[in-house]
Design a protein around this motif. Structure first.
Motif, PDB file in Angstrom:
ATOM      1  N   THR A 172     -36.774  10.656  15.244  1.00 27.93           N
ATOM      2  CA  THR A 172     -36.646  11.393  16.901  1.00 27.93           C
ATOM      3  C   THR A 172     -36.537  10.295  17.716  1.00 27.93           C
ATOM      4  O   THR A 172     -37.603   9.202  17.992  1.00 27.93           O
ATOM      5  N   LEU A 173     -35.630  10.288  18.776  1.00 28.44           N
ATOM      6  CA  LEU A 173     -35.301   9.357  19.708  1.00 28.44           C
ATOM      7  C   LEU A 173     -35.605  10.150  20.888  1.00 28.44           C
ATOM      8  O   LEU A 173     -34.533  11.083  21.298  1.00 28.44           O
ATOM      9  N   PRO A 174     -36.596  10.177  21.756  1.00 33.88           N
ATOM     10  CA  PRO A 174     -36.862  11.054  23.022  1.00 33.88           C
ATOM     11  C   PRO A 174     -35.823  10.341  24.247  1.00 33.88           C
ATOM     12  O   PRO A 174     -35.788   9.022  24.349  1.00 33.88           O
ATOM     13  N   ALA A 175     -35.880  11.400  25.085  1.00 34.33           N
ATOM     14  CA  ALA A 175     -35.258  10.825  26.452  1.00 34.33           C
ATOM     15  C   ALA A 175     -33.936  10.178  26.266  1.00 34.33           C
ATOM     16  O   ALA A 175     -33.816   9.169  26.828  1.00 34.33           O
ATOM     17  N   MET A 176     -33.174  10.839  25.604  1.00 37.88           N
ATOM     18  CA  MET A 176     -31.997  10.312  25.307  1.00 37.88           C
ATOM     19  C   MET A 176     -30.728  10.909  26.191  1.00 37.88           C
ATOM     20  O   MET A 176     -30.812  12.068  26.368  1.00 37.88           O
ATOM     21  N   LYS A 177     -29.678  10.190  26.425  1.00 40.90           N
ATOM     22  CA  LYS A 177     -28.178  10.839  26.644  1.00 40.90           C
ATOM     23  C   LYS A 177     -27.613  11.094  25.603  1.00 40.90           C
ATOM     24  O   LYS A 177     -27.372   9.979  24.615  1.00 40.90           O
ATOM     25  N   VAL A 178     -27.166  12.181  25.186  1.00 43.78           N
ATOM     26  CA  VAL A 178     -26.830  12.211  23.853  1.00 43.78           C
ATOM     27  C   VAL A 178     -25.213  11.858  23.884  1.00 43.78           C
ATOM     28  O   VAL A 178     -24.550  11.972  24.887  1.00 43.78           O
ATOM     29  N   PRO A 179     -24.619  11.502  22.743  1.00 46.11           N
ATOM     30  CA  PRO A 179     -23.652  11.108  22.808  1.00 46.11           C
ATOM     31  C   PRO A 179     -22.501  11.851  23.001  1.00 46.11           C
ATOM     32  O   PRO A 179     -22.528  13.205  22.843  1.00 46.11           O
ATOM     33  N   ASP A 180     -21.000  11.624  23.145  1.00 46.74           N
ATOM     34  CA  ASP A 180     -19.942  12.384  23.268  1.00 46.74           C
ATOM     35  C   ASP A 180     -19.389  12.859  22.001  1.00 46.74           C
ATOM     36  O   ASP A 180     -19.872  12.529  21.019  1.00 46.74           O
ATOM     37  N   LYS A 181     -18.253  13.824  21.770  1.00 44.96           N
ATOM     38  CA  LYS A 181     -17.949  14.354  21.256  1.00 44.96           C
ATOM     39  C   LYS A 181     -18.764  14.719  19.906  1.00 44.96           C
ATOM     40  O   LYS A 181     -18.885  14.431  18.609  1.00 44.96           O
ATOM     41  N   PHE A 182     -19.350  15.887  20.098  1.00 42.79           N
ATOM     42  CA  PHE A 182     -20.030  16.719  19.334  1.00 42.79           C
ATOM     43  C   PHE A 182     -19.400  17.822  18.721  1.00 42.79           C
ATOM     44  O   PHE A 182     -18.650  18.488  19.579  1.00 42.79           O
ATOM     45  N   VAL A 183     -20.126  18.526  17.750  1.00 41.07           N
ATOM     46  CA  VAL A 183     -19.893  19.724  17.434  1.00 41.07           C
ATOM     47  C   VAL A 183     -20.890  20.750  17.622  1.00 41.07           C
ATOM     48  O   VAL A 183     -22.002  20.616  17.329  1.00 41.07           O
ATOM     49  N   ARG A 184     -20.612  21.913  18.336  1.00 40.54           N
ATOM     50  CA  ARG A 184     -21.664  22.984  18.801  1.00 40.54           C
ATOM     51  C   ARG A 184     -21.677  23.874  17.806  1.00 40.54           C
ATOM     52  O   ARG A 184     -20.618  24.696  17.658  1.00 40.54           O
ATOM     53  N   LEU A 185     -22.889  24.316  17.456  1.00 40.73           N
ATOM     54  CA  LEU A 185     -22.959  25.574  16.785  1.00 40.73           C
ATOM     55  C   LEU A 185     -23.732  26.643  17.354  1.00 40.73           C
ATOM     56  O   LEU A 185     -24.542  26.308  18.122  1.00 40.73           O
ATOM     57  N   TRP A 186     -23.153  28.021  17.408  1.00 42.19           N
ATOM     58  CA  TRP A 186     -23.595  29.033  18.196  1.00 42.19           C
ATOM     59  C   TRP A 186     -24.731  29.720  17.424  1.00 42.19           C
ATOM     60  O   TRP A 186     -24.939  29.982  16.365  1.00 42.19           O
ATOM     61  N   TYR A 212     -28.435  14.864  15.218  1.00 41.77           N
ATOM     62  CA  TYR A 212     -28.281  16.269  15.849  1.00 41.77           C
ATOM     63  C   TYR A 212     -29.097  16.379  17.208  1.00 41.77           C
ATOM     64  O   TYR A 212     -30.102  15.568  16.904  1.00 41.77           O
ATOM     65  N   ALA A 213     -29.094  17.255  17.821  1.00 39.85           N
ATOM     66  CA  ALA A 213     -29.983  17.680  19.027  1.00 39.85           C
ATOM     67  C   ALA A 213     -29.988  19.379  19.224  1.00 39.85           C
ATOM     68  O   ALA A 213     -28.948  19.927  18.962  1.00 39.85           O
ATOM     69  N   TYR A 214     -31.079  19.391  19.743  1.00 38.62           N
ATOM     70  CA  TYR A 214     -31.208  20.867  20.307  1.00 38.62           C
ATOM     71  C   TYR A 214     -32.033  20.948  21.300  1.00 38.62           C
ATOM     72  O   TYR A 214     -32.948  20.543  21.820  1.00 38.62           O
ATOM     73  N   ALA A 215     -31.419  21.987  22.341  1.00 37.70           N
ATOM     74  CA  ALA A 215     -32.206  22.221  23.787  1.00 37.70           C
ATOM     75  C   ALA A 215     -31.598  23.438  24.127  1.00 37.70           C
ATOM     76  O   ALA A 215     -30.591  24.147  23.949  1.00 37.70           O
ATOM     77  N   ASN A 216     -32.270  23.931  25.461  1.00 35.29           N
ATOM     78  CA  ASN A 216     -31.894  25.174  25.845  1.00 35.29           C
ATOM     79  C   ASN A 216     -30.756  24.787  27.197  1.00 35.29           C
ATOM     80  O   ASN A 216     -30.843  23.796  27.822  1.00 35.29           O
ATOM     81  N   LEU A 217     -29.963  25.792  27.073  1.00 37.12           N
ATOM     82  CA  LEU A 217     -28.639  25.636  28.009  1.00 37.12           C
ATOM     83  C   LEU A 217     -28.849  26.292  29.257  1.00 37.12           C
ATOM     84  O   LEU A 217     -29.415  27.351  29.291  1.00 37.12           O
ATOM     85  N   TRP A 225     -23.280  15.491  15.274  1.00 36.61           N
ATOM     86  CA  TRP A 225     -22.423  14.547  15.333  1.00 36.61           C
ATOM     87  C   TRP A 225     -21.942  14.045  14.132  1.00 36.61           C
ATOM     88  O   TRP A 225     -23.063  13.806  13.182  1.00 36.61           O
ATOM     89  N   THR A 226     -20.777  14.067  13.959  1.00 36.90           N
ATOM     90  CA  THR A 226     -20.288  13.583  12.173  1.00 36.90           C
ATOM     91  C   THR A 226     -19.446  12.370  12.223  1.00 36.90           C
ATOM     92  O   THR A 226     -19.166  11.793  11.337  1.00 36.90           O
ATOM     93  N   GLY A 227     -19.387  11.598  13.365  1.00 38.08           N
ATOM     94  CA  GLY A 227     -18.633  10.221  13.293  1.00 38.08           C
ATOM     95  C   GLY A 227     -19.524   9.272  14.227  1.00 38.08           C
ATOM     96  O   GLY A 227     -20.826   9.318  13.950  1.00 38.08           O
ATOM     97  N   LEU A 252     -21.471   7.308  17.059  1.00 37.72           N
ATOM     98  CA  LEU A 252     -22.216   7.699  18.523  1.00 37.72           C
ATOM     99  C   LEU A 252     -21.672   6.926  19.634  1.00 37.72           C
ATOM    100  O   LEU A 252     -22.045   5.776  19.837  1.00 37.72           O
ATOM    101  N   ILE A 253     -21.034   7.923  20.245  1.00 40.95           N
ATOM    102  CA  ILE A 253     -20.228   7.250  21.163  1.00 40.95           C
ATOM    103  C   ILE A 253     -20.869   7.469  22.758  1.00 40.95           C
ATOM    104  O   ILE A 253     -21.165   8.571  23.089  1.00 40.95           O
ATOM    105  N   ASP A 254     -21.067   6.322  23.446  1.00 47.14           N
ATOM    106  CA  ASP A 254     -21.811   6.570  25.096  1.00 47.14           C
ATOM    107  C   ASP A 254     -23.208   7.222  24.779  1.00 47.14           C
ATOM    108  O   ASP A 254     -23.343   8.218  25.642  1.00 47.14           O
ATOM    109  N   VAL A 255     -23.895   6.678  24.124  1.00 41.90           N
ATOM    110  CA  VAL A 255     -25.317   7.410  24.132  1.00 41.90           C
ATOM    111  C   VAL A 255     -25.954   6.054  24.793  1.00 41.90           C
ATOM    112  O   VAL A 255     -26.311   4.954  24.630  1.00 41.90           O
ATOM    113  N   GLU A 256     -27.351   6.662  25.323  1.00 38.06           N
ATOM    114  CA  GLU A 256     -28.062   5.922  26.218  1.00 38.06           C
ATOM    115  C   GLU A 256     -29.579   6.323  26.127  1.00 38.06           C
ATOM    116  O   GLU A 256     -29.684   7.527  25.866  1.00 38.06           O
TER     117      GLU A 256
END
Length: 204
Positions: free
Chosen positions: A38-52, A72-77, A92-94, A96-100
């Protein structure tokens, strides 16, 4: 670089050129041997796959059973009134681009997939450090006991009796030429007590 990753080009990294990014130190092992950090307080990477319409547990299972899922990440929208789905499950399956970490946009928990070897490595470090610390503490105690023993032994003779300061055969005189009293033998402990541990205020 994130945990489990090293700079791809350490020379350029030291110079402040991070364009080469980071590479995973150990390849992921499929088949339930991996763990998630678990990495807290992260800006999640680009190019993700969203599951509904997935719960948090569903999201964790989806990534865990997918060998190509690296995080993976999970949050309220806040857009739930638009798409009708108040939750999001991002995979994320590739790369991890632009993660901070941190910053104004860093407010998500990112669950990073690591090999079982990486998690075992942390445990092995702890296992190695604890005995080293224990051994150091034991060594210090042994040295303290040795110093105390030598100091204690120095205050006693071979029969265990306290050593006394021998003042010689000096005697008090009564003024008539007769010596009536012998000077007593004084122990070291008595001198310490009488002088308040050799206090300067008791200096003769």
């Amino acid at each position: 670089c994130l945990d489990g990753f090293d700079p791809s080009n350490k020379t350029e990294w030291v110079r402040g050129n991070f364009s080469h990014g980071c590479w995973r130190k150990e390849e992921l092992q499929c088949g339930g041997e991996d763990s998630f950090l678990t990495l807290p307080a992260m800006k999640v990477p680009d190019k993700f796959v969203r599951l509904w319409n997935k719960s948090y547990d569903d999201c964790a299972v989806e990534c865990s059973k997918n060998c190509s899922c690296v995080a993976y990440a999970y949050a309220n929208l806040s857009t739930s009134n638009i798409d009708g789905d108040a939750t999001r499950c991002l995979l994320w399956t590739g790369e991890l681009i632009d993660v901070e970490k941190g910053g104004a946009v860093g407010n998500e928990n990112l669950y990073l997939r690591l090999t079982a070897l990486s998690s075992k490595g942390r445990k092995s470090i702890v296992i190695k450090v604890i005995p080293a610390i224990s051994a150091s503490v034991l060594l210090i105690l042994l040295l303290a006991c040795l110093v105390w023993f030598r100091k204690f032994k120095g205050k006693h003779d071979k029969k265990g009796r306290p050593r006394r300061l021998i003042m010689g055969d000096l005697r008090f005189s009564d003024g008539l030429g007769e010596e009536t009293h012998e000077l007593p033998f004084i122990s070291f402990e008595e001198i310490v007590t009488a002088t308040n541990n050799f206090s300067m205020s008791n200096l003769l």
